[in-house]
Each structure stands twice: as C-alpha cells, then as structure tokens.
Scaffold this motif. Structure first.
Motif, PDB file in Angstrom:
ATOM      1  N   GLN A 144       0.956  -0.922  -0.006  1.00 13.54           N
ATOM      2  CA  GLN A 144      -0.108  -0.246   0.015  1.00 13.54           C
ATOM      3  C   GLN A 144       0.685   1.503  -0.025  1.00 13.54           C
ATOM      4  OE1 GLN A 144      -0.116  -2.633   2.524  1.00 13.54           O
ATOM      5  NE2 GLN A 144      -2.685  -3.542   2.571  1.00 13.54           N
TER       6      GLN A 144
ATOM      7  N   ASP B 166      -8.189  -4.890  -4.713  1.00 15.36           N
ATOM      8  CA  ASP B 166      -9.965  -4.580  -4.087  1.00 15.36           C
ATOM      9  C   ASP B 166      -9.990  -6.110  -4.094  1.00 15.36           C
ATOM     10  OD1 ASP B 166     -12.462  -4.720  -4.613  1.00 15.36           O
ATOM     11  OD2 ASP B 166     -13.660  -3.745  -5.876  1.00 15.36           O
TER      12      ASP B 166
ATOM     13  N   ARG C 225      -3.127  -1.297  -3.997  1.00 15.25           N
ATOM     14  CA  ARG C 225      -3.681  -1.666  -3.456  1.00 15.25           C
ATOM     15  C   ARG C 225      -5.010  -2.497  -3.722  1.00 15.25           C
ATOM     16  NH1 ARG C 225      -4.898   1.349   1.516  1.00 15.25           N
ATOM     17  NH2 ARG C 225      -3.310   3.054   1.332  1.00 15.25           N
TER      18      ARG C 225
ATOM     19  N   VAL D 104     -10.537   1.257  -6.122  1.00 12.15           N
ATOM     20  CA  VAL D 104      -9.992   2.370  -6.448  1.00 12.15           C
ATOM     21  C   VAL D 104      -9.045   3.962  -5.705  1.00 12.15           C
ATOM     22  CG1 VAL D 104     -13.119   2.957  -6.974  1.00 12.15           C
ATOM     23  CG2 VAL D 104     -12.511   3.091  -4.716  1.00 12.15           C
ATOM     24  N   ASP D 105      -9.077   3.403  -4.649  1.00 13.43           N
ATOM     25  CA  ASP D 105      -7.747   4.487  -4.157  1.00 13.43           C
ATOM     26  C   ASP D 105      -6.599   4.312  -4.732  1.00 13.43           C
ATOM     27  OD1 ASP D 105      -7.997   2.672  -2.383  1.00 13.43           O
ATOM     28  OD2 ASP D 105      -7.850   3.758  -1.133  1.00 13.43           O
ATOM     29  N   SER D 106      -6.162   3.725  -5.059  1.00 14.13           N
ATOM     30  CA  SER D 106      -5.290   2.609  -6.150  1.00 14.13           C
ATOM     31  C   SER D 106      -4.727   3.045  -6.736  1.00 14.13           C
ATOM     32  CB  SER D 106      -5.332   1.074  -6.085  1.00 14.13           C
ATOM     33  OG  SER D 106      -3.875   0.393  -6.320  1.00 14.13           O
ATOM     34  N   GLU D 107      -2.890   4.053  -6.644  1.00 16.11           N
ATOM     35  CA  GLU D 107      -2.549   5.165  -7.210  1.00 16.11           C
ATOM     36  C   GLU D 107      -2.010   4.177  -8.760  1.00 16.11           C
ATOM     37  OE1 GLU D 107       0.890   7.123  -5.715  1.00 16.11           O
ATOM     38  OE2 GLU D 107      -0.068   7.396  -3.877  1.00 16.11           O
TER      39      GLU D 107
END
Ligand code: ADP
Length: 399
Positions: free
Chosen positions: A347, A354, A352, A372-375
């Motif tokens: 992370q 899902d 990240r 959705v918030d994975s860079e």
C-alpha cells in the motif's frame, strides 16, 4: 485476409488461423509428439474438437496434417490452402539482429540461423516450421515475429552484464529478454483499459506461465526484463529457478559427480516449483499441496512470491512513476491467491488490491482488480500472443 500463425516447438506445432476482417479465430490447434508414430492433433474449429491419430516424422509432415485439417470436408474452415495469405511465425531468439517483425527472405533465414547458438532448441524448431511453411504454402507471404524484439529498446546499462566486456563483443553475452510478444500485447491492452496512450504510460507486466518473466516499461518501451541471455534468469518458473549465485555452478562442477550437461539439465528441467516441491511444475498442484499442509509445496509458493515481489519493487524503483501492474499467463490470469500475495503490504508503494474483485474475476476476462484509491492500477489481462503476431504480420503485408 487470412493469416495462419504458427508456433513451432521441437516436438509440437501450435497454430491459429485468423480472419483479419474481424480478427476472428477460424480454427486453432496443437499437434504434439511430432517425430513419433503417435502424433496427436487437437484441431478446433467452430467449437468442435477433432483428434485424428496419425504419424508425422518432421515439421513438414506435421504442417501437412494441419493444412489437411484446415481444408477437411467435415471440420475444415477454408476450401483451398491458397486462401491463406500470410503465415506469421513465432521465432524465439532474434539476437541483436531484429527489433521488430520482418518479412522472411533468405537473409532473414540466415540471421535466424545465426541466432541458433543462442537458443538451439527453439530457433532450430522455428526454422523447421518456416521451411515447412515455405514449401507447403509457396504463394503466402512468410513473416517472423521475435520474442526478443520488444526488448530491443533496452539501454546498454540494462543489457550489459557486469562481466568482462569482451564477452559481450566476442560471444554476444548480454540480456536479450523474452516473452516480448506477450508483454507487448498486454501493455497495448492495458493502455486501452487505462484510457491512455501506451507511449505515455509506465507499466510493469508480469507474465506468469510455465515460463515466467517480468518487464519494466517506460513510456511504452521495454527498459528492463528479468530474463537474460537465455530464458533461465529471473523469476521462479515451473522447472527453472531463475536468479541464483553463478558460483553454485562452478561449486557443483568441482564438488559433485554431476557433469556440466547434467547440471544444465537440472537448471532447465529440475528446478523451480518442481525442484523445490519435489512434486510438480504445475502451480495448481503446488497450491493444492500447500493447502493440504505439504511443507515443501508451501515453501515453493513462498519463494515464487518472494522473488516476484522483489522484482515488482525493483521495477517500481527503476521507473519511479508506475501507472499499472499487469498480471498475465496461466498463473497471472487464474490465481487470485498468487496475485494477492504478490501485492500484499505494498500500500505504501501505491498498490491497493480490491480483494473481492481479485477473487471474483471471471476466467478469461481482462479486468481491473485494484481498489478505487490505488495509485497504481492493478490489471489482469489474458495474453494473446497469436493475435499480436497476426496483427504484426498483417501490418507487414501492407493490407
Ligand atoms: P505456458 O507458459 O506453457 O504458455 P500457461 O501460460 O498456460 O503456460 O501457464 C501454465 C501455468 O499456469 C501452470 O503452472 C498452471 O498450473 C498455471 N495455472 C493455470 N490455471 C491455474 C489456476 N487456476 N490457478 C493457479 N495456476 C494456474
């Protein structure tokens, strides 16, 4: 435009016939045990699978059986073999001679022959397939697509080993990289999925099949690859161990009763998942045995994942900015548990997963499995080397 894609191995020929009007596969199959009396041809057309048993002593005879299936009255898909406009051949080693697909002529054949030293089994078989196709399909254009070509963009610092420089000059000892067609195909597909231009993206593509390799891609170009002079370096594979201390070889040569040939055989065919587990080269068997509590199978999974993770980390450091990590190949496409372990605790590096999307992934489907918030986007993309070979062959045909 109909294009036949051929992948000739030492005892097998894989093929797919494409109608490039809509890139559909008209027929595909695998001929195995070439050179024996029990040749087995699995030919698939329109959903039907036919396996006539026959014999074929060499690639020419094997290709003859394949062509006969393609025009067969009951399970053929074309009326005459002259309908095949182009034959696209997968060629494993292009050395420093080729940076892209080429139309095969005498000079190209000679250059592929020169590369036989670098990949004796593979290139010899590829040449046998080319000769057979030239003889049987004289009117079709023949194209060679190289496994090494996508990696021809590696810069010197990435491809020169820290060895006496003369070894590069005299013997061609350098990193070439392999599985290029697969890495290139999934990179192009990833660009589509991410809605960007490939030449503006940085990607890490992990091809995890029987052979495993990983590529660092900067602005759409391969800048580093885990495989080297031969497809033995890098990740842990089914029967190859990948990275190791080269001192092990001289140590064994001096202190064991194994000949250099025996040592090489064990490095190629007795190492990797099979060597560690003592059970199987197949990740499905290894995962099952590991769940059943078999210690060495569990160890094989741990070593496989540890090496993969080290490369992901190294390539993130090398690229600086990474837009996507792509999993492909039999293991990459199908094993949620290997994917999950490979990106576990990353992370802080922008990865990240899902977990639900990773586990619920429908087989054979390209999908995004990052949160959705994975860079860094994490993607699973089924590879399709044959389609890329057909596309590159089409491009060369000028149609
Ligand atoms: P190749 O490199 O010969 O083309 P593949 O890409 O088909 O091989 O990959 C073969 C590997 O994929 C084998 O180790 C096989 O166990 C693994 N594999 C296939 N399906 C699964 C699955 N559902 N789970 C884990 N591994 C799988």
């Amino acid at each position: 435009m109909k294009i036949l894609v051929i992948n000739s191995g030492s005892s097998s020929i894989k093929y797919q016939l494409f109608d490039m009007a809509n890139e559909s596969v008209l027929a595909k199959g695998l001929l195995e045990r070439l050179g024996t009396e029990q040749v087995c041809l699995g030919h698939q057309a329109g959903g039907a699978m036919v396996e006539p048993s026959c014999s074929a002593k060499d690639h020419a005879a094997g290709l003859g059986l394949i062509l006969a299936s393609l025009v067969h009255r009951d399970y053929g898909v074309i009326e005459r073999i002259e309908e095949i406009d182009v034959v696209g051949h997968r060629v494993v080693h292009g050395g420093e001679e080729f940076s892209g697909a080429v139309r095969i002529d005498e000079k190209v054949t000679e250059a592929i022959e020169r590369c036989v030293l670098l990949a004796p089994l593979h290139n010899r078989a590829n040449l046998a397939g080319i000769t057979a196709a030239q003889a049987a399909l004289g009117s079709a254009m023949q194209v060679a697509v190289f496994d090494t070509a996508f990696h021809s963009t590696l810069e010197r610092a990435a491809f020169i080993y820290a060895l006496p420089y003369e070894w590069y000059e005299r013997y061609g000892i350098r990193r070439y990289g392999f599985h290029g067609t697969s890495h290139q195909y999934v990179a192009q597909r990833a660009a589509q999925m991410l809605g960007g231009q490939l030449n503006e993206l940085n990607l890490i593509t992990a091809h995890l099949g029987n052979g495993c390799s990983i590529t660092a891609i900067r602005s759409g170009k391969s800048v580093d690859q885990s495989m080297g002079l031969t497809p033995t370096e890098g990740l842990v594979m089914g029967t190859r161990g990948g990275d190791m201390d080269p001192g092990i070889i001289s140590y064994l040569a001096a202190n064991s009763d194994m000949s250099p040939e025996k040592i090489d055989k064990e490095l190629q065919h007795g190492s990797g998942l099979l060597g560690i587990s003592g059970l199987s080269n197949d990740m499905r068997d290894i995962l099952r045995a590991s769940e059943d509590g078999q210690e060495r199978a569990r160890l094989a999974v741990e070593i496989f994942v540890l090496r993969l993770k080290k490369y992901i980390g190294a390539y993130m450091a090398l690229l600086g900015e990474v837009d996507g990590l792509v999993f492909t190949g039999g293991i990459g496409e199908n094993s949620a548990v290997i994917r999950q372990k490979a990106v576990e605790n990353l992370q802080r590096f922008g990865l990240r997963l899902d977990t639900r999307a990773n586990e619920a992934l429908p087989q054979g489907q390209a999908s995004e499995i990052s949160a959705v918030d994975s860079e860094v986007k994490i993607l699973v993309i089924p590879t399709n080397e044959e389609l890329l070979i057909a596309r590159q062959s089409l491009a060369l045909s000028g149609s």
